[in-house]
Design a protein around this motif. Structure first.
Motif, mmCIF file in Angstrom:
data_model
loop_
_atom_site.group_PDB
_atom_site.id
_atom_site.type_symbol
_atom_site.label_atom_id
_atom_site.label_comp_id
_atom_site.label_asym_id
_atom_site.label_seq_id
_atom_site.Cartn_x
_atom_site.Cartn_y
_atom_site.Cartn_z
ATOM 1 N N ARG A 89 -1.459 5.281 8.942
ATOM 2 C CA ARG A 89 -1.003 5.433 8.318
ATOM 3 C C ARG A 89 -0.538 6.854 8.345
ATOM 4 N N ASP A 133 0.765 -0.938 0.101
ATOM 5 C CA ASP A 133 -0.199 0.187 -0.053
ATOM 6 C C ASP A 133 0.951 1.080 0.151
ATOM 7 N N GLN A 160 1.065 1.707 5.361
ATOM 8 C CA GLN A 160 0.804 0.757 6.620
ATOM 9 C C GLN A 160 1.950 -1.026 6.241
ATOM 10 N N ASP A 171 0.473 3.407 2.238
ATOM 11 C CA ASP A 171 -0.095 4.529 2.849
ATOM 12 C C ASP A 171 0.907 4.504 4.720
HETATM 13 MG MG MG Z 1 -4.180 1.335 4.167
#
Ligand code: MG
Ligand code: UDP
Length: 327
Positions: free
Chosen positions: A202, A96, A100, A98
């Motif tokens: 995040r 991802d 994470q 972000d």
């Molecule tokens: Mg995420």
């Protein structure tokens, strides 16, 4: 001669203008330490913020960065599929945008792949303090899915994984329209290993997985990996058939014993049966409807996503003529 291996990193991004630059920094710091060479494939899933501009800047300053742009928002699974299809590396890692999916795990993933695993899966271990709706819904979802499905999917599995060329080619060869990649990866088999990780917050911005998107993913998972809903229909039908037979025997016994006058007219029990049968039929029809819908979408052979050549700038809105552009 350059004998370095190529590692591909695939990153779907939807409206990630805030997190993306921070994530890129984290990722670069890890990748620059590797002895392998790398490519980063960002998939801009029809973002309406500055994601496209940021990606343009990154591709301009680093030739190892590539960006694919969707013509609209096709969803996380479609974006992943596009990126995986374009990856050229010996190992491909999807993650991802972000933060994470921590980039610092990448060296460990590569080490596991080097030790002989075709696929390195990751599993989220949520901090105990975190009792969010997401955690609960994810746990329930995997419990139900693994009950009803022939393919077992790792609970808490993330779309953060490494695949070697052979397993990735197998995954890419699956042509279906409704894609639940975690299930598909488990379906193709190969030797896999699980790497647990704690999910950080995040880096910035908000989740892009709306409730609607979560429900869509869940139904893609259940209806593409399970026939159980259809069998529920069959067994409910069989149950009612048996009940009907019992009822016939019961009523006949009154007639045979010459006792038919004592058969009381029972409106409420009749109503009850009617409602139950009606409800069961409708639920089953619903299940069948969903499957037919899925079949319909598969036979249309629509592509999973559509790319556009460049992240065309939106023309400035022309106030004088009153033109407007849809979001
Ligand atoms: Mg995420
Ligand atoms: N994402 C995407 N298309 C979407 C929704 C999400 O490409 O329609 C991307 C998003 O940019 C992020 C990843 O998928 O890189 C995971 O989404 P998010 O972090 O919002 O989900 P969460 O971690 O909250 O489950």
């Amino acid at each position: 001669m350059d004998t370095k291996r190529l590692i591909s990193i695939v990153v779907p991004a939807y409206n990630e203008e805030e997190a993306l630059p921070l994530f890129y920094e984290q990722l670069r710091a890890v990748l620059d330490e590797l002895s392998d060479s790398y490519e980063i494939i960002f998939v801009n899933d029809g973002s309406s913020d500055k994601t496209a501009e940021i990606l343009d800047r990154l591709t301009a300053e680093n030739p190892a960065v590539h960006a694919l742009h969707f013509s609209r928002n096709f969803g996380h699974q479609a974006a992943l599929s596009a990126g995986l299809r374009h990856a050229k590396g010996e190992y491909t890692i999807s993650m991802d945008a972000d933060g994470q999916h921590p980039p610092k795990l990448i060296p460990e993933m590569i080490r596991l792949a080097d030790s002989g695993y075709d696929i390195v899966l990751t599993q989220r271990v949520e901090k105990e303090t975190k009792s969010s709706f997401k955690k609960w819904s994810s746990e329930t979802f995997y419990k139900i899915l693994n009950k009803v499905s022939d393919t077992q999917t790792l609970p808490g599995g993330a779309d953060f994984r490494l695949m070697n060329r052979e397993s990735l080619n197998a995954l890419i060869s699956l042509p279906e329209f409704h894609r639940f990649l975690r299930g598909m990866v488990s379906w193709i088999g190969f030797r896999s290993v699980i790497l647990p990780f704690e999910v950080p917050e995040r880096l910035a911005g908000k989740t892009k997985y709306s409730l609607k998107k979560m429900v869509r993913l869940a139904s893609d998972a259940v209806f593409s990996f399970s026939m159980l809903p259809l069998y529920i229909g069959l067994s409910a039908g069989a149950l009612f058939f048996v009940l009907a037979l019992v009822e016939v025997v019961y009523v006949l016994s009154f007639w045979i014993s010459g006792n038919s006058a004592s058969l009381a007219p029972g409106w409420s029990s009749l109503m009850f049966m009617l409602l139950i049968i009606g409800a069961v039929l409708m639920v089953i029809m619903g299940f069948i409807g969903v499957y037919i819908g899925y079949i319909f979408q598969e036979v249309k052979h629509r592509p999973v996503y559509i790319l556009r050549s460049s992240p065309v700038e939106r023309p400035a809105e022309d106030k004088s003529s009153g033109t407007q552009y849809p979001e």
